[in-house]
Design an enzyme around this catalytic site. Structure first.
Site, PDB file in Angstrom:
ATOM      1  N   LYS A  20       0.869  -1.175   0.000  1.00 52.86           N
ATOM      2  CA  LYS A  20       0.000   0.000   0.000  1.00 52.86           C
ATOM      3  C   LYS A  20       0.906   1.226   0.000  1.00 52.86           C
ATOM      4  O   LYS A  20       1.567   1.521   0.987  1.00 52.86           O
ATOM      5  CB  LYS A  20      -0.927   0.009   1.208  1.00 52.86           C
ATOM      6  CG  LYS A  20      -1.972   1.114   1.117  1.00 52.86           C
ATOM      7  CD  LYS A  20      -2.955   1.067   2.254  1.00 52.86           C
ATOM      8  CE  LYS A  20      -4.110   2.050   2.002  1.00 52.86           C
ATOM      9  NZ  LYS A  20      -3.669   3.405   1.678  1.00 52.86           N
ATOM     10  N   LYS A 184      -7.340  -3.716   2.950  1.00 52.50           N
ATOM     11  CA  LYS A 184      -6.071  -3.121   3.361  1.00 52.50           C
ATOM     12  C   LYS A 184      -5.768  -3.504   4.804  1.00 52.50           C
ATOM     13  O   LYS A 184      -6.658  -3.662   5.630  1.00 52.50           O
ATOM     14  CB  LYS A 184      -6.110  -1.597   3.225  1.00 52.50           C
ATOM     15  CG  LYS A 184      -7.151  -0.916   4.095  1.00 52.50           C
ATOM     16  CD  LYS A 184      -7.197   0.588   3.833  1.00 52.50           C
ATOM     17  CE  LYS A 184      -8.327   1.254   4.633  1.00 52.50           C
ATOM     18  NZ  LYS A 184      -8.428   2.704   4.358  1.00 52.50           N
TER      19      LYS A 184
END
Length: 217
Positions: A20, A184
């Site tokens: 990420k 995430k």
């Protein structure tokens, strides 16, 4: 397509895993005659602030739409303060100057349209293959896919990076939807770090715009 959150990484064969990146989520639109526009998640158009990125995206076929992350790097690491500074710079002369000092990198991670054809209902692994072909020779680069979420997350903690994203390999793209197909897992406390960086970048930007006491004397 938005990300759900999970407190712990996981490993599943039907998912792939990627870093990420700490940047700005963007959609890029390449239109006829190489016209490129960039739109943030808040629906702001920011292409005029990133001429270095636009020049790379001009090489894509007309009718191409990408989803990705706009990132600045410092010492090989994503630097949110840098990309925030770029976003806050709007006058044309200042934009060109700061682009030379803080280059921006657009890292595409999904292909939504190609040659005007909508790819939403194609599985992720298929869109990824088409994306690799579409950006060949443009200077754009994809983020790497990894087979293990737990191993990648351990590396993220060691390197003090933002986190990871897990995506189902057969997931379809659903604009605006927050899906369990894209998840995430962020390093604890990272939002506090990011907020500090963005406030600092804004303060630095505002400080540069203010005349010094000597220039106003």
């Amino acid at each position: 397509m938005l990300l759900r959150s999970t407190p712990q990484p996981f490993d599943r064969d039907d998912y792939t895993y990627e870093l990420k990146l700490d940047g700005i989520r963007l959609l890029s639109f390449t239109e006829a005659r190489g016209r490129v526009t960039l739109q943030t998640r808040k629906l702001n158009w920011v292409h005029d602030r990133f001429p270095d990125v636009v020049r790379e995206l001009e090489l894509l076929p007309a009718g191409t739409v990408l989803d990705g992350e706009l990132v600045a790097f410092r010492d090989g690491r994503p630097w949110f303060g840098g990309i925030a500074r770029r976003l806050l710079t709007t006058t044309p002369s200042a934009v060109e100057r700061i682009a030379r000092v803080i280059p921006a990198t657009f890292v595409p991670f999904d292909l939504l349209f190609l040659d005007g054809e909508c790819l939403y209902d194609r599985p992720l692994y298929e869109r990824r293959g088409l994306l690799e072909e579409a950006i060949a020779g443009t200077g754009l680069a994809l983020g790497e896919w990894f087979p293990s979420g737990s191993a990648l997350y351990a590396a993220v903690l060691e390197a003090d990076l933002e986190g990871i994203v897990a995506k189902r390999l057969d997931s379809r793209y659903r604009p605006g939807a927050r899906s369990a197909s894209w998840v995430k897992c962020k390093r604890p406390g990272y939002d506090r770090d990011r907020g500090h960086l963005s406030r600092r970048a804004k303060a630095d930007r505002e400080g540069r715009d203010q005349p010094s006491s000597s220039s106003t004397a």
